[in-house]
Write a protein that holds these residues in place. Structure first.
Motif, PDB file in Angstrom:
ATOM      1  N   ALA A   1      36.942  40.955  39.376  1.00  0.00           N
ATOM      2  CA  ALA A   1      37.255  40.507  40.741  1.00  0.00           C
ATOM      3  C   ALA A   1      37.875  39.113  40.711  1.00  0.00           C
ATOM      4  CB  ALA A   1      35.998  40.517  41.612  1.00  0.00           C
ATOM      5  N   LEU A   2      37.392  38.254  39.817  1.00  0.00           N
ATOM      6  CA  LEU A   2      38.000  36.931  39.669  1.00  0.00           C
ATOM      7  C   LEU A   2      39.438  37.057  39.172  1.00  0.00           C
ATOM      8  CD1 LEU A   2      35.124  34.807  38.063  1.00  0.00           C
ATOM      9  CD2 LEU A   2      35.930  34.741  40.441  1.00  0.00           C
ATOM     10  N   GLU A   3      39.654  37.968  38.246  1.00  0.00           N
ATOM     11  CA  GLU A   3      41.016  38.162  37.725  1.00  0.00           C
ATOM     12  C   GLU A   3      41.973  38.645  38.808  1.00  0.00           C
ATOM     13  OE1 GLU A   3      40.911  39.352  33.133  1.00  0.00           O
ATOM     14  OE2 GLU A   3      39.779  40.734  34.394  1.00  0.00           O
ATOM     15  N   GLU A   4      41.459  39.414  39.754  1.00  0.00           N
ATOM     16  CA  GLU A   4      42.285  39.909  40.855  1.00  0.00           C
ATOM     17  C   GLU A   4      42.553  38.824  41.893  1.00  0.00           C
ATOM     18  OE1 GLU A   4      43.782  42.929  41.157  1.00  0.00           O
ATOM     19  OE2 GLU A   4      43.049  43.266  39.105  1.00  0.00           O
ATOM     20  N   ASN A   5      41.778  37.743  41.824  1.00  0.00           N
ATOM     21  CA  ASN A   5      41.917  36.621  42.758  1.00  0.00           C
ATOM     22  C   ASN A   5      42.044  35.335  41.951  1.00  0.00           C
ATOM     23  OD1 ASN A   5      41.206  37.907  45.540  1.00  0.00           O
ATOM     24  ND2 ASN A   5      39.680  38.699  44.101  1.00  0.00           N
ATOM     25  N   PRO A   6      43.259  35.039  41.480  1.00  0.00           N
ATOM     26  CA  PRO A   6      43.440  33.880  40.593  1.00  0.00           C
ATOM     27  C   PRO A   6      42.936  32.557  41.162  1.00  0.00           C
ATOM     28  CG  PRO A   6      45.410  35.247  40.620  1.00  0.00           C
ATOM     29  CD  PRO A   6      44.494  35.798  41.675  1.00  0.00           C
TER      30      PRO A   6
ATOM     31  N   GLU B   1      40.328  30.216  39.219  1.00  0.00           N
ATOM     32  CA  GLU B   1      40.575  28.801  38.984  1.00  0.00           C
ATOM     33  C   GLU B   1      39.433  27.943  39.528  1.00  0.00           C
ATOM     34  OE1 GLU B   1      43.885  25.652  40.437  1.00  0.00           O
ATOM     35  OE2 GLU B   1      44.655  27.508  39.543  1.00  0.00           O
ATOM     36  N   ASP B   2      38.936  28.275  40.715  1.00  0.00           N
ATOM     37  CA  ASP B   2      37.816  27.517  41.297  1.00  0.00           C
ATOM     38  C   ASP B   2      36.578  27.596  40.415  1.00  0.00           C
ATOM     39  OD1 ASP B   2      39.395  26.856  43.469  1.00  0.00           O
ATOM     40  OD2 ASP B   2      38.498  28.355  44.822  1.00  0.00           O
ATOM     41  N   VAL B   3      36.268  28.796  39.950  1.00  0.00           N
ATOM     42  CA  VAL B   3      35.098  28.976  39.076  1.00  0.00           C
ATOM     43  C   VAL B   3      35.312  28.221  37.766  1.00  0.00           C
ATOM     44  CG1 VAL B   3      33.766  30.655  37.734  1.00  0.00           C
ATOM     45  CG2 VAL B   3      34.366  31.156  40.105  1.00  0.00           C
ATOM     46  N   GLY B   4      36.496  28.343  37.197  1.00  0.00           N
ATOM     47  CA  GLY B   4      36.793  27.645  35.945  1.00  0.00           C
ATOM     48  C   GLY B   4      36.696  26.141  36.090  1.00  0.00           C
ATOM     49  N   HIS B   5      37.244  25.616  37.190  1.00  0.00           N
ATOM     50  CA  HIS B   5      37.173  24.165  37.414  1.00  0.00           C
ATOM     51  C   HIS B   5      35.734  23.714  37.625  1.00  0.00           C
ATOM     52  CE1 HIS B   5      41.673  23.854  38.710  1.00  0.00           C
ATOM     53  NE2 HIS B   5      41.523  23.964  37.408  1.00  0.00           N
ATOM     54  N   ALA B   6      34.950  24.510  38.329  1.00  0.00           N
ATOM     55  CA  ALA B   6      33.538  24.161  38.535  1.00  0.00           C
ATOM     56  C   ALA B   6      32.806  24.106  37.195  1.00  0.00           C
ATOM     57  CB  ALA B   6      32.875  25.162  39.472  1.00  0.00           C
ATOM     58  N   LEU B   7      33.084  25.054  36.322  1.00  0.00           N
ATOM     59  CA  LEU B   7      32.457  25.052  34.996  1.00  0.00           C
ATOM     60  C   LEU B   7      32.920  23.843  34.183  1.00  0.00           C
ATOM     61  CD1 LEU B   7      32.750  28.857  34.240  1.00  0.00           C
ATOM     62  CD2 LEU B   7      30.602  27.578  34.435  1.00  0.00           C
TER      63      LEU B   7
ATOM     64  N   GLU C   1      44.091  24.708  33.631  1.00  0.00           N
ATOM     65  CA  GLU C   1      44.133  26.008  34.292  1.00  0.00           C
ATOM     66  C   GLU C   1      43.376  27.020  33.431  1.00  0.00           C
ATOM     67  OE1 GLU C   1      47.408  29.157  35.908  1.00  0.00           O
ATOM     68  OE2 GLU C   1      47.859  27.021  36.013  1.00  0.00           O
ATOM     69  N   PRO C   2      42.216  27.444  33.887  1.00  0.00           N
ATOM     70  CA  PRO C   2      41.387  28.326  33.063  1.00  0.00           C
ATOM     71  C   PRO C   2      41.829  29.792  33.170  1.00  0.00           C
ATOM     72  CG  PRO C   2      40.255  27.829  35.103  1.00  0.00           C
ATOM     73  CD  PRO C   2      41.550  27.057  35.122  1.00  0.00           C
ATOM     74  N   ASP C   3      41.726  30.491  32.059  1.00  0.00           N
ATOM     75  CA  ASP C   3      41.947  31.934  32.076  1.00  0.00           C
ATOM     76  C   ASP C   3      40.595  32.634  31.914  1.00  0.00           C
ATOM     77  OD1 ASP C   3      41.287  31.761  29.360  1.00  0.00           O
ATOM     78  OD2 ASP C   3      43.331  32.087  28.672  1.00  0.00           O
ATOM     79  N   ARG C   4      40.636  33.934  31.825  1.00  0.00           N
ATOM     80  CA  ARG C   4      39.408  34.734  31.725  1.00  0.00           C
ATOM     81  C   ARG C   4      38.541  34.273  30.552  1.00  0.00           C
ATOM     82  NH1 ARG C   4      37.844  39.733  29.030  1.00  0.00           N
ATOM     83  NH2 ARG C   4      36.650  41.028  30.484  1.00  0.00           N
ATOM     84  N   SER C   5      39.158  34.116  29.410  1.00  0.00           N
ATOM     85  CA  SER C   5      38.421  33.716  28.221  1.00  0.00           C
ATOM     86  C   SER C   5      37.783  32.345  28.407  1.00  0.00           C
ATOM     87  CB  SER C   5      39.361  33.707  27.013  1.00  0.00           C
ATOM     88  OG  SER C   5      38.653  33.363  25.854  1.00  0.00           O
ATOM     89  N   ASP C   6      38.512  31.413  29.006  1.00  0.00           N
ATOM     90  CA  ASP C   6      37.966  30.076  29.258  1.00  0.00           C
ATOM     91  C   ASP C   6      36.732  30.146  30.153  1.00  0.00           C
ATOM     92  OD1 ASP C   6      40.007  28.754  27.814  1.00  0.00           O
ATOM     93  OD2 ASP C   6      41.294  28.660  29.595  1.00  0.00           O
ATOM     94  N   VAL C   7      36.842  30.918  31.232  1.00  0.00           N
ATOM     95  CA  VAL C   7      35.727  31.016  32.181  1.00  0.00           C
ATOM     96  C   VAL C   7      34.490  31.590  31.490  1.00  0.00           C
ATOM     97  CG1 VAL C   7      34.923  32.209  34.260  1.00  0.00           C
ATOM     98  CG2 VAL C   7      37.160  31.075  34.252  1.00  0.00           C
ATOM     99  N   LEU C   8      34.669  32.646  30.727  1.00  0.00           N
ATOM    100  CA  LEU C   8      33.525  33.251  30.036  1.00  0.00           C
ATOM    101  C   LEU C   8      32.946  32.303  28.989  1.00  0.00           C
ATOM    102  CD1 LEU C   8      34.879  36.869  29.662  1.00  0.00           C
ATOM    103  CD2 LEU C   8      33.074  36.083  31.204  1.00  0.00           C
ATOM    104  N   ARG C   9      33.805  31.666  28.219  1.00  0.00           N
ATOM    105  CA  ARG C   9      33.357  30.732  27.189  1.00  0.00           C
ATOM    106  C   ARG C   9      32.578  29.570  27.813  1.00  0.00           C
ATOM    107  NH1 ARG C   9      35.919  26.327  25.769  1.00  0.00           N
ATOM    108  NH2 ARG C   9      37.864  27.009  26.717  1.00  0.00           N
ATOM    109  N   LEU C  10      33.138  29.005  28.877  1.00  0.00           N
ATOM    110  CA  LEU C  10      32.484  27.867  29.531  1.00  0.00           C
ATOM    111  C   LEU C  10      31.165  28.277  30.187  1.00  0.00           C
ATOM    112  CD1 LEU C  10      35.636  26.182  31.097  1.00  0.00           C
ATOM    113  CD2 LEU C  10      34.372  25.452  29.060  1.00  0.00           C
ATOM    114  N   ALA C  11      31.132  29.470  30.772  1.00  0.00           N
ATOM    115  CA  ALA C  11      29.894  29.952  31.394  1.00  0.00           C
ATOM    116  C   ALA C  11      28.788  30.120  30.348  1.00  0.00           C
ATOM    117  CB  ALA C  11      30.146  31.259  32.135  1.00  0.00           C
TER     118      ALA C  11
END
Length: 128
Positions: free
Chosen positions: A65-70, A74-80, A90-100
């Motif tokens: 769902a995050l991927e469908e709503n860039p 980005e908001d989730v990635g920046h928060a992390l 600018e975070p991508d899917r891998s960045d968001v998962l890694r940071l989480a």
């Protein structure tokens, strides 16, 4: 013995136990650092993969769902990134998962996660 003497004796016993516990904890941490370092070396040698997989339908749906709503991604990635004290990019899917994962481990097991940092430092300075 007075109450003050009893407290002083108890403090003395506790302090010794704390030092012994700290030494044991440090030994355990160093063993974990060495295990992580061995895994990092195996990854560098191509003997192990860098990827981590999880089997979780709810998280998979959330990430898709995050991927469908860039903008949300980005908001989730920046928060992390902010929570981890990193510069925003600018975070991508891998960045968001890694940071989480990093944030989760850092929050839930900070002492053990510090072993990752120490192993990374040792690996980086190994050839110097």
């Amino acid at each position: 013995m007075s109450e003050d003497d009893d407290l002083a004796e108890l403090r003395k016993q506790t302090e010794q136990g704390d030092r012994i516990d700290e030494a044991a904890t440090e030994q355990e941490k160093q063993a974990l650092v060495e295990d992580i370092l061995a895994e990092l070396e195996a990854i560098d040698a191509g003997e192990q993969q860098k990827t981590v997989s999880v089997w979780d339908g709810h998280l998979a749906a959330f990430v898709r769902a995050l991927e469908e709503n860039p903008d949300r991604m980005e908001d989730v990635g920046h928060a992390l990134q902010q929570r981890l004290g990193l510069d925003e990019s600018e975070p991508d899917r891998s960045d968001v998962l890694r940071l989480a994962l990093r944030l989760g481990f850092q929050e839930a097991a900070p002492d053990q996660f510090e072993a990752v940092r120490e192993a990374a430092r040792k690996q980086a300075t190994k050839g110097l």
